[in-house]
Design an enzyme around this catalytic site. Sequence first.
Site, PDB file in Angstrom:
ATOM      1  N   HIS A  28      21.596  16.625 -36.982  1.00 36.98           N
ATOM      2  CA  HIS A  28      21.858  15.588 -38.010  1.00 36.98           C
ATOM      3  C   HIS A  28      21.356  14.246 -37.486  1.00 36.98           C
ATOM      4  O   HIS A  28      21.978  13.644 -36.605  1.00 36.98           O
ATOM      5  CB  HIS A  28      23.372  15.499 -38.302  1.00 36.98           C
ATOM      6  CG  HIS A  28      23.719  14.528 -39.381  1.00 36.98           C
ATOM      7  ND1 HIS A  28      24.553  14.851 -40.427  1.00 36.98           N
ATOM      8  CD2 HIS A  28      23.362  13.242 -39.594  1.00 36.98           C
ATOM      9  CE1 HIS A  28      24.688  13.818 -41.230  1.00 36.98           C
ATOM     10  NE2 HIS A  28      23.973  12.815 -40.736  1.00 36.98           N
ATOM     11  N   HIS A  30      19.147  10.389 -38.635  1.00 33.87           N
ATOM     12  CA  HIS A  30      18.449   9.515 -39.594  1.00 33.87           C
ATOM     13  C   HIS A  30      17.268   8.892 -38.866  1.00 33.87           C
ATOM     14  O   HIS A  30      17.463   8.116 -37.927  1.00 33.87           O
ATOM     15  CB  HIS A  30      19.385   8.414 -40.103  1.00 33.87           C
ATOM     16  CG  HIS A  30      20.573   8.954 -40.825  1.00 33.87           C
ATOM     17  ND1 HIS A  30      20.598   9.115 -42.191  1.00 33.87           N
ATOM     18  CD2 HIS A  30      21.763   9.417 -40.364  1.00 33.87           C
ATOM     19  CE1 HIS A  30      21.766   9.651 -42.542  1.00 33.87           C
ATOM     20  NE2 HIS A  30      22.482   9.841 -41.463  1.00 33.87           N
ATOM     21  N   LEU A  31      16.061   9.242 -39.296  1.00 30.73           N
ATOM     22  CA  LEU A  31      14.867   8.701 -38.640  1.00 30.73           C
ATOM     23  C   LEU A  31      14.237   7.561 -39.443  1.00 30.73           C
ATOM     24  O   LEU A  31      13.304   6.918 -38.967  1.00 30.73           O
ATOM     25  CB  LEU A  31      13.834   9.812 -38.410  1.00 30.73           C
ATOM     26  CG  LEU A  31      14.227  10.909 -37.409  1.00 30.73           C
ATOM     27  CD1 LEU A  31      13.114  11.941 -37.275  1.00 30.73           C
ATOM     28  CD2 LEU A  31      14.579  10.318 -36.045  1.00 30.73           C
ATOM     29  N   ARG A  32      14.722   7.336 -40.658  1.00 27.54           N
ATOM     30  CA  ARG A  32      14.206   6.242 -41.511  1.00 27.54           C
ATOM     31  C   ARG A  32      12.722   6.421 -41.814  1.00 27.54           C
ATOM     32  O   ARG A  32      12.163   7.492 -41.707  1.00 27.54           O
ATOM     33  CB  ARG A  32      14.480   4.860 -40.873  1.00 27.54           C
ATOM     34  CG  ARG A  32      15.910   4.649 -40.380  1.00 27.54           C
ATOM     35  CD  ARG A  32      16.941   4.778 -41.456  1.00 27.54           C
ATOM     36  NE  ARG A  32      18.233   4.283 -41.006  1.00 27.54           N
ATOM     37  CZ  ARG A  32      19.398   4.685 -41.501  1.00 27.54           C
ATOM     38  NH1 ARG A  32      19.460   5.611 -42.448  1.00 27.54           N
ATOM     39  NH2 ARG A  32      20.515   4.172 -41.068  1.00 27.54           N
ATOM     40  N   ASN A  56      18.119  10.453 -46.824  1.00 28.57           N
ATOM     41  CA  ASN A  56      18.598   9.289 -47.606  1.00 28.57           C
ATOM     42  C   ASN A  56      17.692   8.068 -47.440  1.00 28.57           C
ATOM     43  O   ASN A  56      18.121   7.004 -47.029  1.00 28.57           O
ATOM     44  CB  ASN A  56      20.065   8.959 -47.259  1.00 28.57           C
ATOM     45  CG  ASN A  56      20.285   8.599 -45.797  1.00 28.57           C
ATOM     46  OD1 ASN A  56      19.544   9.043 -44.921  1.00 28.57           O
ATOM     47  ND2 ASN A  56      21.297   7.804 -45.524  1.00 28.57           N
ATOM     48  N   LYS A 114      21.159  18.399 -48.576  1.00 31.11           N
ATOM     49  CA  LYS A 114      22.252  17.505 -48.205  1.00 31.11           C
ATOM     50  C   LYS A 114      22.991  17.004 -49.425  1.00 31.11           C
ATOM     51  O   LYS A 114      22.389  16.478 -50.356  1.00 31.11           O
ATOM     52  CB  LYS A 114      21.686  16.309 -47.406  1.00 31.11           C
ATOM     53  CG  LYS A 114      22.720  15.260 -47.010  1.00 31.11           C
ATOM     54  CD  LYS A 114      23.631  15.740 -45.893  1.00 31.11           C
ATOM     55  CE  LYS A 114      24.792  14.783 -45.657  1.00 31.11           C
ATOM     56  NZ  LYS A 114      24.437  13.673 -44.776  1.00 31.11           N
ATOM     57  N   HIS A 151      28.241  15.598 -46.684  1.00 32.43           N
ATOM     58  CA  HIS A 151      28.949  14.376 -46.277  1.00 32.43           C
ATOM     59  C   HIS A 151      30.331  14.478 -46.904  1.00 32.43           C
ATOM     60  O   HIS A 151      30.475  14.339 -48.116  1.00 32.43           O
ATOM     61  CB  HIS A 151      28.220  13.112 -46.759  1.00 32.43           C
ATOM     62  CG  HIS A 151      28.907  11.853 -46.306  1.00 32.43           C
ATOM     63  ND1 HIS A 151      28.391  11.027 -45.336  1.00 32.43           N
ATOM     64  CD2 HIS A 151      30.101  11.303 -46.655  1.00 32.43           C
ATOM     65  CE1 HIS A 151      29.225  10.020 -45.108  1.00 32.43           C
ATOM     66  NE2 HIS A 151      30.279  10.175 -45.903  1.00 32.43           N
ATOM     67  N   HIS A 189      29.284  15.551 -39.326  1.00 33.59           N
ATOM     68  CA  HIS A 189      29.993  14.481 -38.600  1.00 33.59           C
ATOM     69  C   HIS A 189      31.498  14.458 -38.882  1.00 33.59           C
ATOM     70  O   HIS A 189      32.016  13.482 -39.406  1.00 33.59           O
ATOM     71  CB  HIS A 189      29.362  13.115 -38.880  1.00 33.59           C
ATOM     72  CG  HIS A 189      28.961  12.828 -40.297  1.00 33.59           C
ATOM     73  ND1 HIS A 189      29.830  12.958 -41.360  1.00 33.59           N
ATOM     74  CD2 HIS A 189      27.783  12.434 -40.824  1.00 33.59           C
ATOM     75  CE1 HIS A 189      29.195  12.646 -42.470  1.00 33.59           C
ATOM     76  NE2 HIS A 189      27.946  12.332 -42.184  1.00 33.59           N
ATOM     77  N   LEU A 234      30.107   5.652 -41.072  1.00 32.45           N
ATOM     78  CA  LEU A 234      30.826   6.466 -42.041  1.00 32.45           C
ATOM     79  C   LEU A 234      30.556   7.940 -41.768  1.00 32.45           C
ATOM     80  O   LEU A 234      29.397   8.303 -41.544  1.00 32.45           O
ATOM     81  CB  LEU A 234      30.397   6.104 -43.470  1.00 32.45           C
ATOM     82  CG  LEU A 234      30.924   4.756 -43.959  1.00 32.45           C
ATOM     83  CD1 LEU A 234      30.265   4.358 -45.268  1.00 32.45           C
ATOM     84  CD2 LEU A 234      32.453   4.789 -44.118  1.00 32.45           C
ATOM     85  N   ASP A 262      24.081  12.019 -35.818  1.00 30.44           N
ATOM     86  CA  ASP A 262      24.172  11.043 -36.909  1.00 30.44           C
ATOM     87  C   ASP A 262      23.658   9.683 -36.454  1.00 30.44           C
ATOM     88  O   ASP A 262      24.138   8.652 -36.924  1.00 30.44           O
ATOM     89  CB  ASP A 262      25.596  10.932 -37.467  1.00 30.44           C
ATOM     90  CG  ASP A 262      25.615  10.289 -38.853  1.00 30.44           C
ATOM     91  OD1 ASP A 262      24.555  10.250 -39.512  1.00 30.44           O
ATOM     92  OD2 ASP A 262      26.676   9.810 -39.273  1.00 30.44           O
ATOM     93  N   HIS A 266      20.176   0.662 -37.970  1.00 30.57           N
ATOM     94  CA  HIS A 266      20.061  -0.443 -38.933  1.00 30.57           C
ATOM     95  C   HIS A 266      19.702  -1.667 -38.108  1.00 30.57           C
ATOM     96  O   HIS A 266      20.254  -1.854 -37.004  1.00 30.57           O
ATOM     97  CB  HIS A 266      21.399  -0.721 -39.629  1.00 30.57           C
ATOM     98  CG  HIS A 266      21.833   0.339 -40.591  1.00 30.57           C
ATOM     99  ND1 HIS A 266      21.382   0.394 -41.893  1.00 30.57           N
ATOM    100  CD2 HIS A 266      22.689   1.371 -40.450  1.00 30.57           C
ATOM    101  CE1 HIS A 266      21.942   1.421 -42.519  1.00 30.57           C
ATOM    102  NE2 HIS A 266      22.734   2.038 -41.662  1.00 30.57           N
ATOM    103  N   ALA A 278      26.758   0.636 -42.539  1.00 29.68           N
ATOM    104  CA  ALA A 278      27.414   1.669 -41.729  1.00 29.68           C
ATOM    105  C   ALA A 278      26.353   2.431 -40.946  1.00 29.68           C
ATOM    106  O   ALA A 278      25.325   2.818 -41.506  1.00 29.68           O
ATOM    107  CB  ALA A 278      28.171   2.633 -42.631  1.00 29.68           C
TER     108      ALA A 278
END
Length: 367
Positions: A28, A30-32, A56, A114, A151, A189, A234, A262, A266, A278
């Site tokens: 899990h 987030h690589l953006r 996302n 997801k 989630h 998570h 979150l 996770d 940011h 978050a």
Amino acid sequence: MNDRATSPKPDAAAPGTRIELRRPDDWHVHLRDGEMLKAVAGYTARQFARAIVMPNLVPPVTTVAAARAYRERIMAAVPADNSFTPLMTCYLTDDIAPAELERGHAEGVFTAAKLYPAHATTNSVAGVTDIRKLARAFEAMQRIGMPLLVHGEVTDHAVDVFDREAAFIERVLSRLVGDFSGLKIVFEHVTTAEAVDFIAAAGPNVAATITPHHLEINRNAMFAGGIRPHMYCLPVAKRERHRLALRRAATSGDGKFFLGTDSAPHAARAKETACGCAGIFNAPFALESYAKVFDEEGALDRLEAFAALNGPRFYGLPVNAQRVRLVKAVAAEAPRVPDTLSAGGERLVPFHAGAALGWRYEGIVGA
Ligand code: DOR
Ligand code: ZN
């Protein structure tokens, strides 16, 4: 209730201890996209062989074509000598076409899908408003063996933010598991003792990921001497008793629990503001962070199962052939996590910023 983050240290390894394990995967992350992707992808690829990449983005990854294009951008952002494989996910919306999920899975593009409840978290506005709308999608996924990643928080503002995961189990997840008893589900998570108990009692097709930060911090971390935006994510960190339940689950050897960072970068200015985003960016020292926890729990012999065996077994994928090495640092030589890292002109504050971690990642053995 005392929410101090204390941990027993029963059988901690001696400084200089080396451990080797199969190269882990991050189930899990987030690589953006864009400059942020270019800045962060290498951190994940340096430690992990594969990663389940969250969809996302803005706009979210809802089609096979979008996932294919995103996968290309990720590959271009990873150093050329790295064998990292991104595993793509489809962002579920109310009107997702089951045929698109099936085609993406059949073509080896979508590993999983997801479920973001609409408005639950970052870039979830296009998420699902009512899971009853997804019955046909879940039927298709169950039939083809495509995992559903969840989630797990209700979005009802009448529910206390610290209770939203437990309420989700009661209101949504227990019914989902009952209605689609053959569907592979990953409760992502997890942050509560209730989630740990639910997963431990569920069938073999239901599993959970656990982040390094939820193993390390409780909710006090967000308020230590002032508001701490870099400890906000979150689902939000909970009381100490929940953190301890997560540590027991992760180090138990139970194959239903596996590694998912996770890691969610940011820009610092988007977190250090009146309404901060978050997400905790833990990718640069993720393995060191997990090793620290397993060492503190006297469970280093179970780190490989959690990090490199349980996830592939659940997903039905082969384990990795490569091995990685970690070394417990002598105190004076313990690597210090930088206060900030730069990312395309932005500042990122990593998890454990400024702290010395007791473990050092030495890389792939023989590389
Ligand atoms: O803290 C979080 N950050 N939780 C999520 O669910 C999303 C993530 C993000 O994308 O920033
Ligand atoms: Zn996430």
